[in-house]
Enzyme design. Structure first.
Site, short mmCIF file in Angstrom:
data_model
loop_
_atom_site.label_atom_id
_atom_site.label_comp_id
_atom_site.label_asym_id
_atom_site.label_seq_id
_atom_site.Cartn_x
_atom_site.Cartn_y
_atom_site.Cartn_z
N ASP A 163 37.58 41.05 79.20
CA ASP A 163 37.54 40.01 80.24
C ASP A 163 37.00 40.53 81.57
O ASP A 163 36.19 39.86 82.22
CB ASP A 163 38.94 39.44 80.47
CG ASP A 163 39.40 38.52 79.36
OD1 ASP A 163 38.56 38.19 78.50
OD2 ASP A 163 40.58 38.14 79.35
N THR A 164 37.49 41.68 81.99
CA THR A 164 37.22 42.09 83.38
C THR A 164 36.70 43.51 83.55
O THR A 164 36.50 43.95 84.66
CB THR A 164 38.50 41.95 84.23
OG1 THR A 164 39.47 42.91 83.78
CG2 THR A 164 39.08 40.56 84.15
N ARG A 165 36.51 44.25 82.46
CA ARG A 165 36.13 45.66 82.60
C ARG A 165 34.84 45.84 83.40
O ARG A 165 34.71 46.77 84.19
CB ARG A 165 35.97 46.31 81.23
CG ARG A 165 35.56 47.79 81.30
CD ARG A 165 35.45 48.41 79.92
NE ARG A 165 36.72 48.41 79.22
CZ ARG A 165 37.69 49.28 79.44
NH1 ARG A 165 37.54 50.21 80.37
NH2 ARG A 165 38.82 49.22 78.77
N GLY A 193 45.28 49.52 67.85
CA GLY A 193 46.40 49.17 67.00
C GLY A 193 47.62 48.68 67.72
O GLY A 193 48.61 48.30 67.11
N GLY A 197 40.12 44.61 78.67
CA GLY A 197 38.77 45.11 78.86
C GLY A 197 37.67 44.10 78.67
O GLY A 197 36.75 44.00 79.48
N GLU A 234 51.91 47.72 76.83
CA GLU A 234 51.77 48.42 78.10
C GLU A 234 52.58 47.71 79.19
O GLU A 234 53.26 48.35 80.01
CB GLU A 234 50.28 48.46 78.49
CG GLU A 234 49.94 49.32 79.68
CD GLU A 234 48.43 49.38 79.87
OE1 GLU A 234 47.83 50.41 79.53
OE2 GLU A 234 47.86 48.38 80.37
#
Length: 519
Positions: A18-20, A48, A16, A82
């Protein structure tokens, strides 16, 4: 977070911080506007480092994964966990992973070097961190880092966004409606419209999208159609209803039936027969119908004259310049498209004039003068941006001098600046298309005009944003087409017989019967 029960075409994984607010947001907006159902987490992704069970279910229900590897991607345990879940999903044949290397060398991802190496050095110093996690993260990065993907380095990001979107569309075997490029603020419009729609209701939902010509009503309607059409038993986007209902009602009926019946097209021999078939179909299916550019009930008499024709849970979207018509039709909710604010205007103009999100410093003040004249009208910003692309400062100042003489409310005259920049041959081609050939096949028009400069002329008109070419057909925004008509009328306002072109049958009849054709 969105419901995990929904299937997604694309799952976006990104860091987020960096590029959100730039690349990831632009990519998400472009995918959504093209009808590609895309998931992104709306919250910060640290949490977390543990992957929530709901997010795991979303990953299981997604088909294509786009991983945006940015400088700080590996500093997030959440992102790495993820990524592990995504690579596990990759073992299933119906899923694919496509990396985007955002100002990062693929070798840094594959070998965990550079900023990725620094992140893992810190992890390995953490005694509380299980070594098993580090092994999994490294394996996932190596696996995905070895895949072919897209690179964002010094090229225009818009080119990469278009490339990714087109590739995803091909993989999904879809043909969404064309919403054009360099769209601004579309995610806001989509969220606003969907919040107004009561999709869960058992009633028919009628949504009116209103605003002045060139404000972007049709583009917004196409985007929402792309985004939600999959939820209905049938869907249809009927474009230019106002104009086409004059003499193409039967064709409109065919298109409507084709959409409702999911590609099965029954042959309609006459309008009355088509009307009966439409009523039967609309009353028995949950459908999405967009009626583009309507301003009178008469135009819908043989298509969808009133909401009661539709089955429950259907949605009817109408774009119009006349808000009074929406009340007459029986609208349930209304959405008036506002002009772009200054920040949005400068971004849209810059994308066309400079192929980047902000003006070049040398042209900054000149650009803001143009923004003031365009008054937030997207079409004007697009056309003017295309006109100024590649021009020198002196050419900008000369054009701006012309703009100073044009009242703000005369948007057509603002658009005419681009027309004035054409040479005589290009002007002739533009007027011919505006008066006779809008919507016609490009090759057919070239043969009819039989001009050695026609191909070059059409290309120039396209580059300047005065026409678009879709499926080899020449299309022109109705506001620009009206400008062309007005240019011809001004040749001799009160005597059509002295005009260089006649396109209205009534004008043709009067001129011929009264023998007022100019010599």
């Amino acid at each position: 977070m969105a419901s995990a029960d929904r299937n997604y075409d694309v799952f976006l994984s990104f860091r987020g911080e960096d590029t959100r607010k730039n690349f990831s947001d632009h990519l998400y907006t472009t995918l959504i506007a093209n009808g590609i159902h895309t998931f992104r987490d709306s919250e910060e992704l640290d949490k977390g480092g543990d992957i929530a069970s709901e997010l795991s279910r979303v990953i299981q229900k997604s088909r294509i994964f786009i991983i945006i590897f940015s400088r700080n991607y590996a500093t997030s345990k959440w992102c790495l966990n993820e990524l592990v879940k995504i690579t596990e999903r990759m073992t299933q044949k119906e899923s694919t992973i496509h990396p985007v290397f955002y100002h990062v060398n693929p070798s840094e991802v594959r070998h965990q070097s550079g900023s990725y190496g620094e992140a893992f050095s810190n992890y390995e110093k953490d005694a509380d961190l299980e070594k098993e996690n580090i092994v999994k993260w490294r394996a996932a990065l190596t696996q995905v880092g070895n895949l072919s993907g897209w690179h964002v380095d010094n090229q225009y990001e818009s080119e990469v966004l278009i490339g990714i979107t087109n590739d995803i569309i091909r993989r999904l075997n879809r043909e969404p409606l064309n919403v054009g490029k360099n769209i601004i603020g579309m995610s806001f419009h989509l969220e606003k419209l969907k919040s107004l729609m009561n999709i869960e209701s058992n009633e028919v939902c009628v949504v009116g999208i209103s605003g002045i010509g060139g404000i972007g009503k049709t583009t917004i309607a196409k985007a929402i159609y792309n985004d939600i059409s999959y939820e209905f038993h049938g869907s249809c986007f009927l474009k230019n209803v106002r104009e086409r209902s004059k003499d193409n009602t039967l064709q409109l009926q065919q298109e409507l039936l084709h959409g409702i019946l999911r590609g099965k097209c029954l042959k309609v021999s006459n309008i009355e027969e088509g009307l009966k078939m439409i009523k039967n179909c609309l009353n028995s299916k949950k459908v999405l119908v967009v009626l583009d550019d309507v301003d009178a009930l008469k135009q819908l008499e043989y298509l969808a004259e009133e909401p009661e024709w539709f089955s429950t849970k259907s949605i009817v979207i109408i774009t119009t310049r006349d808000k009074r018509f929406l009340t007459q039709y029986g609208k349930h909710v209304s959405y008036e498209v506002e002009k772009l604010n200054e920040e949005e205007s400068i971004e849209l103009f810059s994308r066309w004039a400079f192929k980047q999100n902000l003006p070049q410093e040398a042209y900054r003040n000149l650009s803001y003068h143009i923004i003031e004249y365009a008054k937030g009208l997207p079409l004007a910003l697009k056309v003017l941006g295309s006109f100024f692309l590649g021009k020198t400062r002196s050419q900008w100042k000369e054009a701006l001098h012309k703009l100073e003489k044009i009242p703000h409310i005369e948007i057509q005259n603002v658009l005419k600046i681009s027309y004035d920049g054409l040479n005589d041959i290009e002007k002739g081609i533009f007027l011919d298309i505006a008066c006779f050939f809008e919507g016609e096949d490009k090759e057919v028009v070239s043969r009819i005009l039989h001009n050695v400069s026609i191909e070059c002329g059409i290309s120039i008109l396209h580059d300047k944003g005065l026409i678009t070419i879709l499926e080899n057909k020449l299309e022109m925004h109705n506001l620009i087409q009206q400008m062309g008509h007005e240019i011809v009328r001004q040749e001799c306002p009160k005597e059509p017989g002295k005009w260089s072109r006649l396109w209205d049958p009534e004008d043709v009849y009067r001129v011929l019967t009264k023998n007022t054709v100019r010599n």
